[in-house]
Design a protein around this motif. Sequence first.
Motif, PDB file in Angstrom:
ATOM      1  N   VAL A 159       0.853  -1.189   0.000  1.00 25.07           N
ATOM      2  CA  VAL A 159       0.000   0.000   0.000  1.00 25.07           C
ATOM      3  C   VAL A 159       0.889   1.239   0.000  1.00 25.07           C
ATOM      4  N   ASP A 160       0.273   2.422  -0.166  1.00 27.00           N
ATOM      5  CA  ASP A 160       1.076   3.631  -0.349  1.00 27.00           C
ATOM      6  C   ASP A 160       2.082   3.903   0.772  1.00 27.00           C
ATOM      7  N   GLY A 161       1.694   3.699   2.021  1.00 29.94           N
ATOM      8  CA  GLY A 161       2.622   4.005   3.106  1.00 29.94           C
ATOM      9  C   GLY A 161       3.585   2.880   3.454  1.00 29.94           C
ATOM     10  N   GLY A 162       3.379   1.702   2.902  1.00 34.74           N
ATOM     11  CA  GLY A 162       4.215   0.561   3.255  1.00 34.74           C
ATOM     12  C   GLY A 162       3.505  -0.741   2.956  1.00 34.74           C
ATOM     13  N   LEU A 163       3.273  -1.552   4.012  1.00 31.60           N
ATOM     14  CA  LEU A 163       2.642  -2.857   3.820  1.00 31.60           C
ATOM     15  C   LEU A 163       1.433  -3.014   4.738  1.00 31.60           C
TER      16      LEU A 163
END
Lengths: 249, 310
Positions: A159-163
């Motif tokens: 996802v955009d911020g990480g996982l």
Amino acid sequence: MKALVAVKRVVDANVKVRVKPDNSGVDLTNVKMSINPFCEIAVEEAVRLKEKGTVSEIVVVSIGPKEAQEQIRSAMALGADRGILVETAEEIGALEVAKILKGIVEQEKPELILLGKQAIDDDSNQVGQMLGALLGAGQGTFASIVNVAGDKVQVTREVDGGLQTVELNLPAIITTDLRLNEPRYAALPNIMKARKKPLDVKSPADYGVAATTKLKTVKVEPPAERKAGVQVKSVDELVAKLKNEAKVI
Amino acid sequence: MSILVIAEHDNKALNGATLNVVAAAQKIGGDITVLVAGSGAQAVADQAAQVAGVSKVLLADNAAYANQLAENVAALVAQVGTGYSHILAASTSNGKNVLPRAAALLDVSMISDIIAVESPTTFKRPIYAGNAIATVESSESVVLATVRGTAFDPVATTGGSAAVEAVSDVQDAGISKFISEEIVKSERPELTAARIVVSGGRGVGSGENYHKILDPLADKLGAAQGASRAAVDAGFVPNDMQVGQTGKIVAPDLYIAVGISGAIQHLAGMKDSKVIVAINKDEEAPINAVADYWLVGDLNTVIPELVSKI
């Protein structure tokens, strides 16, 4: 359990495509075609699950022209057991593709349905999510780790911020991201064996779906050209250009 | 025309991507309603109500929407969305996850990643990794589309005074569950919204070298940091820093590509940047063809020199 994998025949990822002069589309005559890279990752994941004993049979499906048989055979050479080609003359919309896949899922009853997260030609990133909705099944999109445990599957998503990790009831839809795995190369004996594996040819009508779409491509144009840049010879020249000419720092 | 915009947020603050979607909605024209689906997200709804051009905010506040699970949020969107002429979301990982599912629930085709509004039913979008631009016309009863943020200037965060209305409808499909998340923390500006982006590729050699060489440059410029797929695959940096067709799409004022060759897939994510600088030891690197300024040299000496001179 049974796994169903959807693969798409697309222009090879390394080809620089050209728009047709009449703006009707992209010129694909005599262009190298391949299995969509994300679909290849989906096939590889299914094969690894089979090697682990989680999956017992892999059915690979493609919806497209007659030539898409080549991509189904490639998937079989990687380890898929049998194939279904739903032959369509023209490219159809993502929603219609999802509806055809729904028909196939209802016949085949797989527990795991694997797709690529997007096709590198239309870049839509829609089919897996749409299929999830039509089946009322959970979706693990942009997957980078897949763990099947009992009647559930845990999917780690990019996802955009990480996982993000989610747990889905089976049957579930998984769409693959690039980092899920590194697809193997097909060995020659496997390519030979793949020729003998069963491949059914169907039509969209067999699933009660009209091969159409309510989205009309009015025209296709090349993107705006950037004006040619200049080579700078030193860091001083670069800094001067950025400050005085481009005025961005 | 009545447009429903799905808010992008983390239950605490409205994400800037929503402002670009509202801008696209204004280009279509009509009444703009923002749907905030979350848990304990009153603050987000209040922020959305202040956004210029928004006439109404719908707040669906329930534990079922806490982590934006697509199974629940898409069902809500399909429920609440009936009667709107357009439903828009940002082309973020969240928007891409939810909107196609909502579209199928409504039995309509949707348009991904629009970069221009030609008319309320006609849009432009990139295909083939941005190597072609398609103009697409929808004849669906309701138009669903995700919006490429970098193609629309964000609207102001203030100036609006929309009423916030609660949505009591709860959609909990019960087929998916949030387990955990791992969010990468950074003091730097957010990649997709930054004015300057410094990106490293395989040429930086290692994760250690990436930070040693590129951190000082990003610090000096107040820039966000990005990477090519090669650098991410090699494990130099986490994948949420990837710029490209399969990563993030950026269009900053200044994009500095360091040790990046410029594969088709990378160019798709950054070639709409205003000014592109390429620093590479390869004179023939494809990135030079899209760069405004390119410098051939060893990044290990060039970048520290650049840092000292800006």
